[in-house]
Design a protein around this motif. Structure first.
Motif, PDB file in Angstrom:
ATOM      1  N   ASP A 243      59.776  -4.723 -34.732  1.00 13.14           N
ATOM      2  CA  ASP A 243      60.295  -5.950 -35.341  1.00 13.14           C
ATOM      3  C   ASP A 243      61.301  -6.637 -34.411  1.00 13.14           C
ATOM      4  O   ASP A 243      61.377  -7.867 -34.386  1.00 13.14           O
ATOM      5  CB  ASP A 243      60.920  -5.675 -36.711  1.00 13.14           C
ATOM      6  CG  ASP A 243      61.101  -6.972 -37.483  1.00 13.14           C
ATOM      7  OD1 ASP A 243      60.103  -7.718 -37.631  1.00 13.14           O
ATOM      8  OD2 ASP A 243      62.244  -7.279 -37.893  1.00 13.14           O
ATOM      9  N   CYS A 244      62.067  -5.851 -33.654  1.00 15.49           N
ATOM     10  CA  CYS A 244      62.988  -6.447 -32.663  1.00 15.49           C
ATOM     11  C   CYS A 244      62.193  -7.282 -31.680  1.00 15.49           C
ATOM     12  O   CYS A 244      62.540  -8.428 -31.384  1.00 15.49           O
ATOM     13  CB  CYS A 244      63.745  -5.355 -31.896  1.00 15.49           C
ATOM     14  SG  CYS A 244      65.018  -4.553 -32.868  1.00 15.49           S
ATOM     15  N   TYR A 245      61.095  -6.711 -31.194  1.00 17.68           N
ATOM     16  CA  TYR A 245      60.262  -7.418 -30.216  1.00 17.68           C
ATOM     17  C   TYR A 245      59.686  -8.698 -30.836  1.00 17.68           C
ATOM     18  O   TYR A 245      59.707  -9.765 -30.220  1.00 17.68           O
ATOM     19  CB  TYR A 245      59.151  -6.496 -29.709  1.00 17.68           C
ATOM     20  CG  TYR A 245      58.376  -7.085 -28.562  1.00 17.68           C
ATOM     21  CD1 TYR A 245      58.956  -7.208 -27.304  1.00 17.68           C
ATOM     22  CD2 TYR A 245      57.076  -7.543 -28.741  1.00 17.68           C
ATOM     23  CE1 TYR A 245      58.268  -7.774 -26.248  1.00 17.68           C
ATOM     24  CE2 TYR A 245      56.368  -8.106 -27.682  1.00 17.68           C
ATOM     25  CZ  TYR A 245      56.973  -8.219 -26.438  1.00 17.68           C
ATOM     26  OH  TYR A 245      56.284  -8.782 -25.399  1.00 17.68           O
ATOM     27  N   ALA A 246      59.232  -8.569 -32.076  1.00 20.78           N
ATOM     28  CA  ALA A 246      58.671  -9.726 -32.779  1.00 20.78           C
ATOM     29  C   ALA A 246      59.717 -10.825 -32.970  1.00 20.78           C
ATOM     30  O   ALA A 246      59.388 -12.012 -33.021  1.00 20.78           O
ATOM     31  CB  ALA A 246      58.107  -9.291 -34.129  1.00 20.78           C
ATOM     32  N   LYS A 247      61.009 -10.422 -33.062  1.00 20.22           N
ATOM     33  CA  LYS A 247      62.087 -11.401 -33.291  1.00 20.22           C
ATOM     34  C   LYS A 247      62.662 -11.938 -31.984  1.00 20.22           C
ATOM     35  O   LYS A 247      63.727 -12.570 -31.985  1.00 20.22           O
ATOM     36  CB  LYS A 247      63.189 -10.763 -34.131  1.00 20.22           C
ATOM     37  CG  LYS A 247      62.735 -10.291 -35.502  1.00 20.22           C
ATOM     38  CD  LYS A 247      63.095 -11.301 -36.589  1.00 20.22           C
ATOM     39  CE  LYS A 247      62.261 -11.157 -37.853  1.00 20.22           C
ATOM     40  NZ  LYS A 247      62.351  -9.867 -38.537  1.00 20.22           N
ATOM     41  N   GLY A 248      62.021 -11.637 -30.857  1.00 21.63           N
ATOM     42  CA  GLY A 248      62.450 -12.257 -29.594  1.00 21.63           C
ATOM     43  C   GLY A 248      63.272 -11.377 -28.666  1.00 21.63           C
ATOM     44  O   GLY A 248      63.775 -11.849 -27.639  1.00 21.63           O
ATOM     45  N   ILE A 249      63.434 -10.104 -29.026  1.00 21.05           N
ATOM     46  CA  ILE A 249      64.132  -9.183 -28.114  1.00 21.05           C
ATOM     47  C   ILE A 249      63.073  -8.708 -27.120  1.00 21.05           C
ATOM     48  O   ILE A 249      62.275  -7.812 -27.407  1.00 21.05           O
ATOM     49  CB  ILE A 249      64.731  -7.968 -28.868  1.00 21.05           C
ATOM     50  CG1 ILE A 249      65.489  -8.399 -30.128  1.00 21.05           C
ATOM     51  CG2 ILE A 249      65.598  -7.123 -27.927  1.00 21.05           C
ATOM     52  CD1 ILE A 249      66.695  -9.251 -29.908  1.00 21.05           C
ATOM     53  N   SER A 250      63.039  -9.325 -25.951  1.00 20.55           N
ATOM     54  CA  SER A 250      61.904  -9.052 -25.065  1.00 20.55           C
ATOM     55  C   SER A 250      62.160  -7.960 -24.033  1.00 20.55           C
ATOM     56  O   SER A 250      61.233  -7.555 -23.338  1.00 20.55           O
ATOM     57  CB  SER A 250      61.439 -10.329 -24.390  1.00 20.55           C
ATOM     58  OG  SER A 250      62.539 -11.039 -23.920  1.00 20.55           O
ATOM     59  N   MET A 251      63.408  -7.485 -23.941  1.00 26.54           N
ATOM     60  CA  MET A 251      63.726  -6.342 -23.073  1.00 26.54           C
ATOM     61  C   MET A 251      64.838  -5.518 -23.712  1.00 26.54           C
ATOM     62  O   MET A 251      65.796  -6.077 -24.255  1.00 26.54           O
ATOM     63  CB  MET A 251      64.194  -6.813 -21.697  1.00 26.54           C
ATOM     64  CG  MET A 251      63.101  -7.358 -20.803  1.00 26.54           C
ATOM     65  SD  MET A 251      63.803  -8.193 -19.359  1.00 26.54           S
ATOM     66  CE  MET A 251      64.396  -9.702 -20.086  1.00 26.54           C
ATOM     67  N   ILE A 252      64.684  -4.193 -23.618  1.00 27.40           N
ATOM     68  CA  ILE A 252      65.707  -3.279 -24.142  1.00 27.40           C
ATOM     69  C   ILE A 252      65.895  -2.154 -23.133  1.00 27.40           C
ATOM     70  O   ILE A 252      64.910  -1.585 -22.653  1.00 27.40           O
ATOM     71  CB  ILE A 252      65.289  -2.678 -25.505  1.00 27.40           C
ATOM     72  CG1 ILE A 252      65.168  -3.766 -26.581  1.00 27.40           C
ATOM     73  CG2 ILE A 252      66.285  -1.605 -25.953  1.00 27.40           C
ATOM     74  CD1 ILE A 252      64.558  -3.296 -27.906  1.00 27.40           C
ATOM     75  N   LEU A 253      67.138  -1.845 -22.815  1.00 30.14           N
ATOM     76  CA  LEU A 253      67.413  -0.703 -21.948  1.00 30.14           C
ATOM     77  C   LEU A 253      68.161   0.349 -22.764  1.00 30.14           C
ATOM     78  O   LEU A 253      69.215   0.069 -23.340  1.00 30.14           O
ATOM     79  CB  LEU A 253      68.236  -1.132 -20.739  1.00 30.14           C
ATOM     80  CG  LEU A 253      68.445  -0.054 -19.672  1.00 30.14           C
ATOM     81  CD1 LEU A 253      68.378  -0.667 -18.276  1.00 30.14           C
ATOM     82  CD2 LEU A 253      69.766   0.675 -19.839  1.00 30.14           C
ATOM     83  N   ASN A 254      67.574   1.538 -22.844  1.00 29.69           N
ATOM     84  CA  ASN A 254      68.235   2.645 -23.540  1.00 29.69           C
ATOM     85  C   ASN A 254      69.045   3.457 -22.538  1.00 29.69           C
ATOM     86  O   ASN A 254      68.555   3.791 -21.459  1.00 29.69           O
ATOM     87  CB  ASN A 254      67.196   3.555 -24.196  1.00 29.69           C
ATOM     88  CG  ASN A 254      66.595   2.936 -25.436  1.00 29.69           C
ATOM     89  OD1 ASN A 254      67.303   2.647 -26.404  1.00 29.69           O
ATOM     90  ND2 ASN A 254      65.285   2.702 -25.418  1.00 29.69           N
ATOM     91  N   ALA A 255      70.283   3.780 -22.923  1.00 27.45           N
ATOM     92  CA  ALA A 255      71.149   4.578 -22.058  1.00 27.45           C
ATOM     93  C   ALA A 255      71.299   5.970 -22.666  1.00 27.45           C
ATOM     94  O   ALA A 255      71.399   6.111 -23.882  1.00 27.45           O
ATOM     95  CB  ALA A 255      72.510   3.911 -21.918  1.00 27.45           C
ATOM     96  N   SER A 256      71.325   6.979 -21.815  1.00 26.24           N
ATOM     97  CA  SER A 256      71.357   8.354 -22.320  1.00 26.24           C
ATOM     98  C   SER A 256      72.755   8.953 -22.252  1.00 26.24           C
ATOM     99  O   SER A 256      73.674   8.363 -21.674  1.00 26.24           O
ATOM    100  CB  SER A 256      70.389   9.221 -21.530  1.00 26.24           C
ATOM    101  OG  SER A 256      70.901   9.461 -20.240  1.00 26.24           O
TER     102      SER A 256
END
Ligand code: NI
Length: 254
Positions: free
Chosen positions: A24-37
């Motif tokens: 749903d994030c992607y569908a709402k326009g969040i086109s890149m996400i970086l996960n930090a560990s």
């Protein structure tokens, strides 16, 4: 075209609805996400998420809270993970003297080791710094070849100026929407727009009006609105600039 440059979608709070939320994030326009560990286990989870979703990227490293878990095999294990092209940074690493879950000396040693690793691999770093400004800057200054992002920036405007002069980026999240945000607003006022990164740090630090609830990348909108207001910019322009900054720092093309 939002880029959430700091998230923790492997967190157990997403267990009931992880896929649904991410999609749903992607569908709402969040086109890149970086996960930090924060340790080896979550680093592997970040890489798995990046393998699963084309729009997700990973940072691998030991958070100061988990510095005590770092051992002589850790650099080799992190290097192995960095062979995956979706791993775009070493992070999150740094110092946290507020909680002090690991001894200060251990935190400093592990932070330094991971800065050495970033230099060796020629990767940017994502820094977590809480109540440790002096020691953090001391270590950062020893690595002029290493650059990256101070995530959820909490230092002074003076420290920000030094970092910006050295080529660093500053990450801003939900805190900018809080009532007591005076200090971070002062930093935002002086920070050039080409060094601003947007981040949620989800599931933590939800911005107003969702403060206190589980955070996710859809809340980036509230953070962007507030920053655009401070910078006197159009929200869209701010969002695009911040995404471009993230792509440039983390070497993401297209
Ligand atoms: Ni974080």
């Amino acid at each position: 075209m939002y880029f959430d440059t700091h998230a923790h979608y492997y967190d157990e709070s997403f267990d009931p609805d992880r896929d649904e939320t991410i999609k749903d994030c992607y569908a709402k326009g969040i086109s890149m996400i970086l996960n930090a560990s924060s340790n080896l286990e979550s680093a592997k989870a970040c890489v798995d998420l990046a393998d699963k979703y084309p729009f997700m990227y990973a940072a691998v490293g030991f958070h100061p809270h988990d510095a005590k878990e770092f051992n002589e095999d850790s650099p080799e294990q992190l290097m192995k993970l960095c062979k995956n092209p979706k791993v775009r940074a070493i992070g999150e690493i740094g110092l946290d003297y507020y909680y002090g879950h690991s001894e200060k000396d251990v935190q400093k040693r592990v932070f330094t080791k991971q800065m050495e690793l970033a230099r060796h691999l020629n990767l940017p770093v994502i820094i977590h710094n809480r109540d440790a400004h002096f020691d953090c800057m001391d270590i950062v200054r020893r690595f002029p070849e290493v650059s990256g992002e101070f995530h959820c920036y909490s230092g002074s405007a003076e420290m920000a100026k030094e970092l910006l002069d050295m080529g660093w980026y500053l990450g801003f999240g939900g805190v900018v929407t809080f009532k007591n945000a005076r200090k971070v607003i002062e930093v935002l006022e002086m920070c050039p727009t080409d060094r601003i990164l947007l981040e949620t740090d989800c599931p933590y630090l939800s911005p107003v009006p969702n403060r206190g609830k589980r955070n996710d990348s859809r809340n980036l909108l509230y953070i962007a609105e507030k920053i655009a207001e401070i910078k006197g910019m159009d929200v869209k322009e701010l969002v695009l600039t911040a995404a471009e900054n993230g792509r440039s720092l983390f070497g993401i093309k297209g």
